[in-house]
Design a protein around this motif. Structure first.
Motif, mmCIF file in Angstrom:
data_model
loop_
_atom_site.group_PDB
_atom_site.id
_atom_site.type_symbol
_atom_site.label_atom_id
_atom_site.label_comp_id
_atom_site.label_asym_id
_atom_site.label_seq_id
_atom_site.Cartn_x
_atom_site.Cartn_y
_atom_site.Cartn_z
ATOM 1 N N GLU A 130 0.831 -1.192 0.000
ATOM 2 C CA GLU A 130 0.000 0.000 0.000
ATOM 3 C C GLU A 130 0.870 1.248 0.000
ATOM 4 O O GLU A 130 0.581 2.244 -0.700
ATOM 5 C CB GLU A 130 -0.918 -0.014 1.229
ATOM 6 N N GLU A 131 1.955 1.222 0.789
ATOM 7 C CA GLU A 131 2.886 2.350 0.777
ATOM 8 C C GLU A 131 3.509 2.524 -0.607
ATOM 9 O O GLU A 131 3.626 3.646 -1.124
ATOM 10 C CB GLU A 131 3.970 2.137 1.831
ATOM 11 N N ALA A 132 3.922 1.356 -1.217
ATOM 12 C CA ALA A 132 4.501 1.438 -2.563
ATOM 13 C C ALA A 132 3.482 1.963 -3.573
ATOM 14 O O ALA A 132 3.809 2.741 -4.478
ATOM 15 C CB ALA A 132 5.018 0.060 -2.999
ATOM 16 N N ARG A 133 2.216 1.522 -3.418
ATOM 17 C CA ARG A 133 1.166 2.000 -4.325
ATOM 18 C C ARG A 133 0.978 3.508 -4.207
ATOM 19 O O ARG A 133 0.815 4.209 -5.210
ATOM 20 C CB ARG A 133 -0.149 1.289 -4.018
ATOM 21 N N GLN A 134 1.015 3.989 -2.987
ATOM 22 C CA GLN A 134 0.868 5.430 -2.793
ATOM 23 C C GLN A 134 2.029 6.191 -3.422
ATOM 24 O O GLN A 134 1.839 7.235 -4.056
ATOM 25 C CB GLN A 134 0.758 5.745 -1.303
ATOM 26 N N GLU A 135 3.251 5.634 -3.272
ATOM 27 C CA GLU A 135 4.410 6.272 -3.912
ATOM 28 C C GLU A 135 4.268 6.282 -5.428
ATOM 29 O O GLU A 135 4.530 7.288 -6.100
ATOM 30 C CB GLU A 135 5.695 5.551 -3.507
ATOM 31 N N LEU A 136 3.845 5.115 -5.995
ATOM 32 C CA LEU A 136 3.661 5.041 -7.446
ATOM 33 C C LEU A 136 2.557 5.981 -7.908
ATOM 34 O O LEU A 136 2.659 6.596 -8.982
ATOM 35 C CB LEU A 136 3.340 3.599 -7.864
ATOM 36 N N ALA A 137 1.480 6.057 -7.122
ATOM 37 C CA ALA A 137 0.402 6.975 -7.487
ATOM 38 C C ALA A 137 0.904 8.419 -7.502
ATOM 39 O O ALA A 137 0.541 9.213 -8.385
ATOM 40 C CB ALA A 137 -0.765 6.822 -6.519
ATOM 41 N N THR A 138 1.758 8.748 -6.536
ATOM 42 C CA THR A 138 2.338 10.094 -6.519
ATOM 43 C C THR A 138 3.207 10.326 -7.746
ATOM 44 O O THR A 138 3.128 11.382 -8.406
ATOM 45 C CB THR A 138 3.170 10.283 -5.239
ATOM 46 N N ARG A 139 4.028 9.316 -8.115
ATOM 47 C CA ARG A 139 4.873 9.454 -9.304
ATOM 48 C C ARG A 139 4.034 9.565 -10.569
ATOM 49 O O ARG A 139 4.344 10.343 -11.474
ATOM 50 C CB ARG A 139 5.815 8.257 -9.421
ATOM 51 N N VAL A 140 2.967 8.746 -10.643
ATOM 52 C CA VAL A 140 2.088 8.817 -11.817
ATOM 53 C C VAL A 140 1.465 10.198 -11.939
ATOM 54 O O VAL A 140 1.361 10.756 -13.043
ATOM 55 C CB VAL A 140 0.993 7.727 -11.734
ATOM 56 N N ALA A 141 1.040 10.761 -10.812
ATOM 57 C CA ALA A 141 0.453 12.098 -10.853
ATOM 58 C C ALA A 141 1.467 13.125 -11.353
ATOM 59 O O ALA A 141 1.143 13.991 -12.179
ATOM 60 C CB ALA A 141 -0.066 12.482 -9.463
ATOM 61 N N VAL A 142 2.712 13.012 -10.863
ATOM 62 C CA VAL A 142 3.764 13.938 -11.311
ATOM 63 C C VAL A 142 4.022 13.764 -12.803
ATOM 64 O O VAL A 142 4.144 14.739 -13.570
ATOM 65 C CB VAL A 142 5.049 13.714 -10.489
ATOM 66 N N LEU A 143 4.122 12.481 -13.248
ATOM 67 C CA LEU A 143 4.378 12.222 -14.665
ATOM 68 C C LEU A 143 3.217 12.681 -15.547
ATOM 69 O O LEU A 143 3.436 13.187 -16.651
ATOM 70 C CB LEU A 143 4.647 10.730 -14.882
ATOM 71 N N GLU A 144 1.996 12.467 -15.074
ATOM 72 C CA GLU A 144 0.844 12.932 -15.845
ATOM 73 C C GLU A 144 0.849 14.444 -15.981
ATOM 74 O O GLU A 144 0.552 14.983 -17.052
ATOM 75 C CB GLU A 144 -0.449 12.466 -15.184
#
Length: 572
Positions: A88-102
Motif C-alpha cells: 500500500e505504501e509502494a502503491r501510494q508512492e507510485l500513485a504520486t509518481r504517476v500524478a507527477v508524470l501525468e
C-alpha cells in the motif's frame, strides 16, 4: 466432546441428572437370568466406555492439530498484512509518481500541440508562398516570351523591308502569310536556343538598342544586337528545360489527331505538384476494365491500357481528353504501360505472356518481347533506353536488349512478381510472397530483401531515387529509405482498402505527395512529410480504382477503375 457425552447419556439415562446410583446388590433369590442380564449390561457399558475414550483421544488429537493450523494461519495472516501495508505504501508512492508524470506529460503535450499548430501554420504559409512563386514564375515566363516575340519581330523588321520593296513588286496576302509563318518558325528555333533572359540584362540591352535603325544598317546592327542579346542571357529563376518548354508551349500550334503529328517532345520538370480537387473530365475510355494509365514525359499525352487488348493515346486539351490513336497488336488484356524518358516509345505488358514496344513517331508495333510462361505484370524501361525489364507471374525478371530484340539476362525469384522499378544499376521487384527484392542489374545477383506483412501490389520510386513506395494487400502503403533499405514510414487511412492484386500507388512528381485509389472508388492523397491524409476525393468512380498517374507538370492526375471509367483531376 458434546457428541461423546450425548451418546453416553443416551445409554445411561441416569447421567442426565448428573448422578448415577449403583444397582443394589442382588438378593440370593434373584434369578439367574437377571444376573446374566446385569452382567451383559455392564459388559456393554465397559465396551462403550472404551470406545468413548478412544474417540475422545482422537478428538483431542484433532483439536490440537486444528489449533496448530490456526496458529500457522494467523502467523501467515500477520505476514500478509505486513506485506499489504508495504504494498500500500509502494502503491501510494507510485500513485504520486504517476500524478507527477501525468502533469509533466500534460505540459509536454500542450507544448507539442502548440508547436504542431505553429508548424502547420508555417507549412501552410510555405505552401502558399511556393504557389505564389510558381505563379509569378509562370507569369514572368509568359511575359518574357511575349517580349522576346516582340523584340525579335522588331529585329527582323529591317530584314523584311528590302524583301517587300525590292524591284519584283509587293507580295500578296498569301505570300506575306507564308513568309510570316517561315519567320515565325525561325523565331521559335532561335528562342529555343535561349537558355535565359535576365531582367537586368534585358533592360540594359533595350536601353542600348537604337529606337529606329536605318534601313541600310538595319540588317547588320539587328544581327549583332540579336546575337549579343542571346549571348548575354543567363537565368537563375528556372532551369533551361522549363524555359524551353514554356517557349514551345507559347509558340506551339495545336496539332490534329493524326499519329504522325503526336507531340512527344522533351520532358517537363515539375517545380511543385498541385493537390487535385475536382474532376475536370470523366469518360469511358475502354470496352473493358482499365488496368493501366500513364502520362508521357511532356505531360501532353495520356496512355491507357485495358482488358479489351488495346492501348489508347489521349491528348490533354483544356482539361479534357481527346482520343488521338489506338495502338493495337496485343493478343490479350494490357497490364502495364511505360513511356521511355524521351517520349518516343511506349512499352506495355500483357496477359498473353509478352510485352510489346511501339514507336510513337509512326505508331507502329516495333517489337514483341516474348519468353515468359505466365502473364507479364510489369514492363519498364531502363535509363539507357536500349534495355527494358519485364516481371511476370512465372517469378522471372527478364532484361531485354531492345536493339536486337532479345533477352540478355533472366533473374529467378521464388514468387510471382507484381511490379518492377529500375534504373541502369539496380532493379527492384515486388512479389506475392510479401517480399521486396533488390537486384544488381549488371550481375543479376540479389543484393537485399525487405519483408512486408502482405503481398505487394505495386512499387514506385521518387525522382531523386531516394524513396521507394510500396502498396500491399493489408491496406497499407510503405515508404522505404533506399539509402538504408529500411521502412521509413507506414501510411494507413480510415476507409482505404486495396481493391486488387494490381492496385497501383504513386508518388507525385515532386515527391511531396502519395496518391492511391481505394476499393470504394475514393482517391486518397497523403502528405509524405507528415504522413497525414490531405485529400479524400470521390469522383465518378463507382468501383475499385486500379491505377493512378500524375502528370510530370504537376497539373493533372488521372484515375482509372474496373468499370471502364477514367477521371481527369486538377486543382481547380
Amino acid at each position: 466432546m458434546e457428541r461423546v457425552q450425548r451418546r453416553f447419556t443416551t445409554m445411561l439415562p441416569g447421567l442426565e441428572n448428573g448422578s448415577y446410583e449403583a444397582s443394589p446388590p442382588l438378593e440370593p433369590e434373584t434369578g439367574e437370568s437377571e444376573q446374566q442380564r446385569y452382567r451383559e449390561e455392564i459388559s456393554k457399558l465397559k465396551m462403550m466406555n472404551g470406545e468413548l475414550a478412544q474417540e475422545l483421544y482422537e478428538l483431542s488429537k484433532e483439536h490440537r492439530r486444528k489449533e496448530m493450523e490456526l496458529e500457522a494461519t494467523q502467523s501467515r495472516l500477520t505476514e500478509l498484512l505486513e506485506r499489504l501495508g508495504k504494498m500500500e505504501e509502494a502503491r501510494q508512492e507510485l500513485a504520486t509518481r504517476v500524478a507527477v508524470l501525468e502533469e509533466a506529460n500534460w505540459t509536454v503535450k500542450e507544448e507539442y500541440d502548440t508547436l504542431h499548430i505553429l508548424y502547420r501554420e508555417q507549412w501552410q504559409q510555405l505552401r502558399t508562398h511556393e504557389l505564389e512563386v510558381s505563379k509569378r514564375i509562370h507569369d514572368l515566363l509568359h511575359l518574357k516570351a511575349q517580349e522576346a516575340q516582340e523584340l525579335n519581330y522588331k529585329i527582323e523588321k529591317p530584314r523584311r523591308y528590302p524583301l517587300v520593296e525590292s524591284g519584283k513588286g509587293t507580295r500578296g496576302p498569301s505570300q506575306r502569310d507564308g513568309m510570316a509563318e517561315v519567320e515565325w518558325r525561325n523565331q521559335e528555333k532561335d528562342l529555343a536556343t535561349v537558355s535565359s533572359v535576365p531582367i537586368s540584362n534585358r533592360t540594359e540591352t533595350m536601353a542600348r538598342r537604337p529606337a529606329n535603325p536605318p534601313d541600310g544598317a538595319g540588317q547588320e546592327e539587328g544581327r549583332s544586337f540579336k546575337s549579343s542579346w542571346i549571348r548575354s542571357s543567363s537565368f537563375s529563376l528556372v532551369d533551361q528545360s522549363r524555359l524551353k518548354q514554356s517557349f514551345r508551349n507559347f509558340f506551339r500550334m495545336r496539332s490534329s489527331a493524326s499519329c504522325s503529328e503526336i507531340n512527344v517532345s522533351s520532358s517537363v520538370f515539375c517545380s511543385m505538384s498541385r493537390l487535385p480537387a475536382t474532376v475536370r473530365h470523366c469518360m469511358t475510355v475502354h470496352d473493358g476494365e482499365v488496368n493501366a494509365v500513364k502520362f508521357s514525359p511532356n505531360s501532353k499525352i495520356l496512355a491507357t491500357g485495358g482488358s479489351d487488348r488495346k492501348v489508347k493515346l489521349w491528348d490533354v486539351v483544356g482539361g479534357s481528353l481527346l482520343n488521338l490513336k489506338t495502338l493495337e497488336g496485343s493478343n490479350d488484356g494490357v497490364t502495364s504501360i511505360e513511356f521511355d524518358p524521351s517520349g518516343f516509345q511506349l512499352l506495355a505488358g500483357s496477359y498473353d505472356n509478352s510485352a510489346r514496344l511501339w514507336n510513337l513517331k509512326d505508331c507502329e508495333l516495333k517489337h514483341t518481347l516474348s519468353g515468359h510462361s505466365a502473364k507479364v505484370t510489369a514492363a519498364k524501361f531502363k535509363f539507357s533506353l536500349r534495355e527494358a525489364v519485364t516481371g511476370s507471374y512465372d517469378g522471372m525478371l527478364k532484361i531485354w536488349d531492345l536493339n536486337k530484340p532479345a533477352c540478355v539476362k533472366s533473374l529467378c525469384s521464388p514468387s510471382r512478381c507484381s511490379d518492377v522499378v529500375c534504373s541502369d544499376c539496380f532493379i527492384i521487384s515486388g512479389h506475392f510472397d510479401r517480399k521486396i527484392r533488390l537486384w544488381d542489374s549488371r550481375s543479376g545477383v540479389q543484393t537485399d530483401m525487405i519483408a512486408l506483412q502482405e503481398k505487394v501490389t505495386s512499387l514506385d520510386i521518387n525522382q531523386d531515387r531516394t524513396q521507394l513506395l510500396s502498396c500491399s494487400r493489408d491496406d497499407q502503403l510503405s515508404v522505404l529509405d533506399m539509402r538504408m533499405n529500411k521502412i521509413r514510414q507506414e501510411l494507413r487511412a480510415e476507409g482505404f482498402k486495396c481493391g486488387a492484386d494490381w492496385t497501383k500507388a504513386i508518388f507525385s512528381p515532386d515527391g511531396n505527395y502519395i496518391a492511391a485509389g481505394s476499393a470504394d472508388g475514393v482517391l486518397h492523397v497523403w502528405d509524405v512529410l507528415t504522413g497525414d491524409v490531405v485529400a479524400l476525393l470521390r469522383g465518378e468512380h463507382r468501383s475499385s480504382i486500379n491505377a493512378v498517374s500524375w502528370s510530370l507538370s504537376g497539373d493533372y492526375l488521372v484515375t482509372v477503375d474496373r468499370t471502364k471509367v477514367a477521371n481527369l483531376w486538377s486543382d481547380y
